[in-house]
Design an enzyme around this catalytic site. Structure first.
Site, short mmCIF file in Angstrom:
data_model
loop_
_atom_site.label_atom_id
_atom_site.label_comp_id
_atom_site.label_asym_id
_atom_site.label_seq_id
_atom_site.Cartn_x
_atom_site.Cartn_y
_atom_site.Cartn_z
CE LYS A 257 -3.93 2.25 2.09
NZ LYS A 257 -3.43 3.56 1.65
NE ARG A 262 -6.84 3.87 -6.05
CZ ARG A 262 -7.90 3.34 -5.46
NH1 ARG A 262 -8.25 3.74 -4.25
NH2 ARG A 262 -8.61 2.39 -6.04
CD GLU A 305 -1.51 5.71 -3.75
OE1 GLU A 305 -1.39 6.37 -2.71
OE2 GLU A 305 -2.58 5.18 -4.10
CG PHE A 347 -2.95 -0.74 -7.89
CD1 PHE A 347 -4.34 -0.67 -7.93
CD2 PHE A 347 -2.27 0.29 -7.28
CE1 PHE A 347 -5.01 0.39 -7.39
CE2 PHE A 347 -2.93 1.36 -6.73
CZ PHE A 347 -4.31 1.42 -6.79
NE ARG A 443 -14.58 3.05 2.99
CZ ARG A 443 -13.41 3.64 2.75
NH1 ARG A 443 -12.31 2.94 2.79
NH2 ARG A 443 -13.36 4.93 2.44
CE LYS A 449 -8.34 1.88 4.41
NZ LYS A 449 -8.51 3.27 3.91
#
Length: 579
Positions: A257, A262, A305, A347, A443, A449
């Site tokens: 992460k 982002r 990211e 990603f 979500r 995460k």
């Protein structure tokens, strides 16, 4: 509230009807009642008014694909409202603090009848005024246009005009509710409406396609940012594995992460654009990424990211703060690019050469991504595909060892991977199920995460205060809030540590320019700035409207990549407090 009170027998394109509808929706907490009110209002409208009404109800003067902005701040709106209403500025400031919503303040202070006589405001005339505001340069010129618009408004109309121009609807109504209302009007499931709206990026156009039976004609339009898929926080490895088993997943993708910005990357033909998590274009801030994207011989949408680097691509990623110099720039010089080199860690792949991949499993999206020849600074993020049962067996073997010294017990493999990611200078891990589809704006628990051990919240600064000692000339003390159930901001604490003097000096100038009301030592500011705060615990408190207060809060970092609506919620605060 009885939805039947708000029946529209004929097309009513007056803005007063829009305001009446919005009030009715806001007044009830029952979802079915909200939907009935919206359907009653929208169904009789003509095509042009239907599309505008749907955008306005979603809180948008223009569709997301339209890059025009009104650039009307709280300060300008406050000045105009004080002039038109004749209210005392101090009283106005107190109302803003008490009501917490400038639209509600406008309704409270504007005279019962419009200040200036004229034709009633309609949906189309409001849109025309917004278009003129967007195309006009200069604060003074914009203020005149805003004054002319609000001078013709009744208090309820002023309430929603102000909400729209400041981008702060907060009325218990989201775009998803408009989508449901359109589905009800068309007699179909909401999923198809949501899919088309996602593809075309305009709820107003989606409404017309639904009305005229053209939903099947929708195709993906690039250069309107999709909402980002979000991850759910997780702490314990066993919880992560249990979630995977519950979903029937046998494989997990594990990747670092990153501590960056982002980004969603769109490339089609000779055009390339980058969008931030706030869905704002950031193309000009990262010209080297844009150039690499243009060189790609494919049309595509990537999720990734952008990170700052300490040197070559093999080097450690720098903390998010290293990107600060780029975040406020409209253009980036070659010198700054050399000073703060960046790469975009890709990603996910959402679209490729005409094929929409959102409903494809992550495993296929990863396979297609691996087949693309990405050139630096576009870099495929390293993902490790691990069978769930391997994790379980290794973890069980470590737990079952018969040893005297507990420090010799084998570390859980996910913990090992987390520590390795932290050693590389990254925040932690992302753990994703291989069969997960890409769900914009959702979500879920398909993506988890694993971050730092300290609890943090993303909060919105609502007031600032002059510091003490060497910081007496700086606005260094920040009062901050989280999102309430209706999108309202509820204060949960104040912090004054964590930022460098250089950051505080920069933010002091920003807050001066975004002050709504100056009370001397304390300033009420536009609720636009998001910061991340760390804390020790959350405890009940009667001091704040939220009912909670953070204990020993400190500012972890500024979050200019997030919008106020991306802030943490009262439900999150409550959940942390209860544990």
């Amino acid at each position: 509230m009885d939805a039947s009170r708000f029946t529209f027998h004929v097309s009513d394109a007056r803005f007063s009807a829009f305001a009446l509808t919005a009030d009715a929706v806001s007044a009830t907490s029952k979802r079915l009642e909200k939907l009935a009110i919206l359907a009653e209002y929208l169904a009789p409208l003509g095509d042009a008014d239907l599309s505008v009404a749907c955008r306005f109800l979603s809180g948008q003067p223009f569709p997301p694909s339209d890059e025009r902005t009104l650039n009307v701040g709280f300060s300008m709106a406050s000045t105009v409202l004080i002039e038109l209403s004749g209210v005392d500025p101090h009283e106005y400031g107190q109302l803003v603090v008490r009501l917490g919503d400038m639209g509600d303040v406008a309704e409270r202070i504007m005279p019962p009848q419009p200040v200036e006589a004229g034709e009633p405001i309609t949906l189309q005339s409001a849109l025309a005024a917004f278009e003129q505001l967007a195309s006009t340069r200069g604060t003074g010129n914009k203020a005149v246009l805003l004054r002319n618009l609000l001078a013709k408004a009744t208090p309820p109309e002023a309430k929603y005009l102000v909400k729209l121009v400041t981008g702060d609807m907060r009325m218990g109504l989201k775009e998803s509710l408009v989508e449901e209302a359109l589905a009800r009007m068309a007699g179909m499931g909401v999923a198809e409406i949501q899919r088309v709206n996602m593809l075309v990026g305009d709820v107003g156009e989606t409404a017309l396609m639904s009305r005229h039976g053209r939903l099947g004609e929708a195709t993906m339009r690039l250069f309107h940012p999709l909402k980002f898929m979000l991850a759910t926080p997780a702490e314990k490895p066993d919880d992560i594995l249990a979630e995977a088993r519950n979903r029937g997943e046998t494989q997990l993708y594990v990747e670092d992460k990153y501590d960056g910005v982002r980004a969603q990357l769109h490339k089609q033909g000779e055009r390339a654009e980058l969008y931030s998590r706030t869905l704002d274009p950031v193309t000009n801030r990262f010209p080297e990424v844009t150039s690499a994207l243009l060189a790609l011989p494919h049309d595509a949408i990537f999720d990734g990211e952008i990170v700052a680097l300490s040197g070559e691509i093999e080097s450690r990623c720098l903390p998010f703060a290293a990107l600060q110099k780029r975040m406020g720039r409209k253009t980036v010089s070659e010198a700054l690019m050399a000073e703060v080199p960046v790469a975009c860690m890709i990603f996910d792949l959402l679209y490729l050469d005409g094929e929409v991949l959102l409903d494809q499993p992550l495993s296929r999206r990863k396979a297609l991504l691996a087949g693309l020849d990405l050139r630096y600074p576009l870099v495929r993020a390293t993902s490790q595909l691990v069978p769930v049962e391997v994790f379980e067996e290794e973890a069980r073997a470590g737990a079952d060892e018969d040893v005297d010294d507990v420090e010799e017990v084998q570390e859980h493999p996910l913990d090992s991977m987390f520590n390795a990611a932290r050693d590389r200078g990254n925040e932690g891990l992302m753990v994703k199920t291989s069969g997960s589809i890409y769900s914009p704006g959702k979500r879920g628990k398909a993506w988890l995460k694993v971050k730092r051990a300290l609890a943090t919240l993303d909060v919105v600064v609502t007031a600032v205060e002059w510091g003490h000692g060497k910081r007496r000339d700086m606005l260094s003390d920040y009062t901050f809030a989280v999102l309430g159930p209706e999108g309202n901001l509820l204060n949960v604490g104040k912090a004054y540590s964590g930022l460098t003097d250089a950051e505080i000096i920069e933010m002091t100038e920003w807050f001066k320019a975004h002050t709504v009301r100056d009370f001397g030592r304390v300033r009420l500011v536009e609720p636009l700035m998001v910061i991340e705060v760390a804390f020790d615990k959350i405890q009940p408190s009667a001091r704040h409207k939220s009912g909670y207060a953070l204990r020993f809060p400190r500012i972890a970092r500024l979050r200019p990549d997030k919008r106020p609506q991306d802030a943490s919620t009262l439900d999150e605060v409550r959940a942390i407090a209860e544990t």
